[in-house]
Scaffold this motif. Structure first.
Motif, mmCIF file in Angstrom:
data_model
loop_
_atom_site.group_PDB
_atom_site.id
_atom_site.type_symbol
_atom_site.label_atom_id
_atom_site.label_comp_id
_atom_site.label_asym_id
_atom_site.label_seq_id
_atom_site.Cartn_x
_atom_site.Cartn_y
_atom_site.Cartn_z
ATOM 1 N N VAL A 77 -16.670 3.287 -26.138
ATOM 2 C CA VAL A 77 -15.802 2.798 -27.206
ATOM 3 C C VAL A 77 -14.536 2.224 -26.571
ATOM 4 N N ARG A 78 -14.648 0.944 -26.191
ATOM 5 C CA ARG A 78 -13.547 0.207 -25.570
ATOM 6 C C ARG A 78 -13.600 -1.208 -26.144
ATOM 7 N N PRO A 79 -12.467 -1.755 -26.563
ATOM 8 C CA PRO A 79 -12.480 -3.057 -27.253
ATOM 9 C C PRO A 79 -13.146 -4.195 -26.468
ATOM 10 N N ALA A 80 -12.724 -4.407 -25.249
ATOM 11 C CA ALA A 80 -13.274 -5.531 -24.479
ATOM 12 C C ALA A 80 -14.738 -5.282 -24.120
ATOM 13 N N PHE A 81 -15.074 -4.057 -23.768
ATOM 14 C CA PHE A 81 -16.450 -3.708 -23.433
ATOM 15 C C PHE A 81 -17.360 -3.936 -24.636
ATOM 16 N N SER A 82 -16.874 -3.532 -25.813
ATOM 17 C CA SER A 82 -17.660 -3.715 -27.042
ATOM 18 C C SER A 82 -17.875 -5.189 -27.349
ATOM 19 N N ARG A 83 -16.824 -5.993 -27.197
ATOM 20 C CA ARG A 83 -16.951 -7.437 -27.467
ATOM 21 C C ARG A 83 -17.899 -8.089 -26.467
ATOM 22 N N MET A 84 -17.793 -7.690 -25.203
ATOM 23 C CA MET A 84 -18.677 -8.228 -24.181
ATOM 24 C C MET A 84 -20.126 -7.875 -24.514
ATOM 25 N N SER A 85 -20.357 -6.651 -24.952
ATOM 26 C CA SER A 85 -21.703 -6.211 -25.332
ATOM 27 C C SER A 85 -22.244 -7.017 -26.505
ATOM 28 N N GLU A 86 -21.378 -7.302 -27.493
ATOM 29 C CA GLU A 86 -21.797 -8.125 -28.638
ATOM 30 C C GLU A 86 -22.222 -9.513 -28.180
ATOM 31 N N LEU A 87 -21.409 -10.124 -27.331
ATOM 32 C CA LEU A 87 -21.721 -11.468 -26.833
ATOM 33 C C LEU A 87 -23.005 -11.464 -26.003
ATOM 34 N N MET A 88 -23.233 -10.387 -25.271
ATOM 35 C CA MET A 88 -24.472 -10.266 -24.505
ATOM 36 C C MET A 88 -25.672 -10.196 -25.443
ATOM 37 N N SER A 89 -25.548 -9.396 -26.500
ATOM 38 C CA SER A 89 -26.677 -9.256 -27.428
ATOM 39 C C SER A 89 -26.967 -10.562 -28.164
ATOM 40 N N GLU A 90 -25.954 -11.429 -28.268
ATOM 41 C CA GLU A 90 -26.149 -12.755 -28.864
ATOM 42 C C GLU A 90 -26.731 -13.747 -27.853
ATOM 43 N N GLY A 91 -26.889 -13.314 -26.602
ATOM 44 C CA GLY A 91 -27.435 -14.185 -25.555
ATOM 45 C C GLY A 91 -26.442 -15.195 -25.016
ATOM 46 N N ARG A 92 -25.163 -14.952 -25.203
ATOM 47 C CA ARG A 92 -24.144 -15.922 -24.796
ATOM 48 C C ARG A 92 -23.556 -15.649 -23.418
ATOM 49 N N VAL A 93 -23.789 -14.457 -22.864
ATOM 50 C CA VAL A 93 -23.269 -14.109 -21.541
ATOM 51 C C VAL A 93 -24.400 -14.218 -20.537
ATOM 52 N N LYS A 94 -24.161 -15.000 -19.467
ATOM 53 C CA LYS A 94 -25.199 -15.167 -18.451
ATOM 54 C C LYS A 94 -24.958 -14.299 -17.220
ATOM 55 N N LEU A 95 -23.692 -13.888 -17.016
ATOM 56 C CA LEU A 95 -23.334 -13.099 -15.837
ATOM 57 C C LEU A 95 -22.147 -12.208 -16.167
ATOM 58 N N VAL A 96 -22.234 -10.934 -15.751
ATOM 59 C CA VAL A 96 -21.105 -10.010 -15.830
ATOM 60 C C VAL A 96 -20.700 -9.686 -14.405
ATOM 61 N N ILE A 97 -19.420 -9.862 -14.122
ATOM 62 C CA ILE A 97 -18.890 -9.521 -12.803
ATOM 63 C C ILE A 97 -17.825 -8.452 -13.009
ATOM 64 N N THR A 98 -17.918 -7.402 -12.224
ATOM 65 C CA THR A 98 -16.904 -6.356 -12.252
ATOM 66 C C THR A 98 -16.582 -5.953 -10.822
ATOM 67 N N TYR A 99 -15.526 -5.177 -10.677
ATOM 68 C CA TYR A 99 -15.107 -4.768 -9.334
ATOM 69 C C TYR A 99 -16.093 -3.772 -8.735
ATOM 70 N N SER A 100 -16.418 -2.742 -9.501
ATOM 71 C CA SER A 100 -17.370 -1.734 -9.036
ATOM 72 C C SER A 100 -18.116 -1.158 -10.231
ATOM 73 N N LEU A 101 -19.219 -0.504 -9.964
ATOM 74 C CA LEU A 101 -20.031 0.066 -11.034
ATOM 75 C C LEU A 101 -19.240 1.028 -11.907
ATOM 76 N N ASP A 102 -18.308 1.780 -11.319
ATOM 77 C CA ASP A 102 -17.573 2.766 -12.108
ATOM 78 C C ASP A 102 -16.595 2.144 -13.089
ATOM 79 N N ARG A 103 -16.382 0.838 -13.012
ATOM 80 C CA ARG A 103 -15.571 0.164 -14.030
ATOM 81 C C ARG A 103 -16.378 0.030 -15.323
ATOM 82 N N ILE A 104 -17.695 -0.063 -15.229
ATOM 83 C CA ILE A 104 -18.562 -0.123 -16.411
ATOM 84 C C ILE A 104 -18.559 1.223 -17.115
#
Length: 180
Positions: A77-104
């Motif tokens: 339950v995090r605002p940006a994470f939730s929005r990113m997840s919504e955009l992914m489910s819509e098929g609009r995100v092709k790549l997610v880049i983060t610093y490390s796995l523990d940021r997810i």
């Protein structure tokens, strides 16, 4: 970003600037878990600078910044994470880049659910700069995310244990035990 956060200047627009016309989005996800980190900008700047070097080196386009500053990785339950997840489910995100796995996330379940369910279902690639975890190199991807997600959870548990021990000792010594 929260009001109390230090304003960090990014070279890419934030996710609230995404329009209905934007597709094939590259989502750069940044997260720090404490309000003090958010206020000082500590951590966000390190994450962003490493990712920016990667984005520039590989000339990655259509980049948007998703920042959760002052949010724990123990839940989703995090605002940006939730929005990113919504955009992914819509098929609009092709790549997610983060610093490390523990940021997810800070639990193995959150990390694996995100990578194995959300990314795969959305046909979205994933890259963690510090960990060098790349979903496009399938040979090592599965084993790396399993091992690193366990370490992310272990690291979180070790931090909590140390903080709790410190608070208990301060109380025994007659001092205020601190927050939490």
């Amino acid at each position: 970003m929260k009001e109390k956060s230090k304003k960090i200047e990014f070279d890419y627009p934030s996710y609230d600037k995404i329009t209905d016309d934007d597709s094939e989005i590259t989502a750069v996800y940044l997260r720090v878990s404490t309000d003090s980190q958010a206020q000082e900008g500590y951590g966000l700047d390190v994450q962003y600078n490493a990712i920016k070097r990667y984005v520039e080196a590989y000339e990655i386009k259509n980049v948007f910044i998703f920042v959760d500053d002052g949010y724990t990785g123990m839940n989703e339950v995090r605002p940006a994470f939730s929005r990113m997840s919504e955009l992914m489910s819509e098929g609009r995100v092709k790549l997610v880049i983060t610093y490390s796995l523990d940021r997810i996330g800070r639990t193995q379940m959150i990390i694996l659910k995100f990578l194995k369910e959300q990314c795969e279902k959305a046909k979205c690639d994933f890259y963690a700069v510090k960990d060098n975890v790349d979903s496009r190199s399938r040979q090592t991807y599965g084993i790396l995310i399993s091992i690193l997600s366990i370490f992310a959870e272990f690291d979180h548990d070790a931090i909590i244990s140390k903080l709790t021990s410190g608070r208990v000792q301060r109380a025994k010594d007659g001092f205020w035990k601190g927050g939490g």
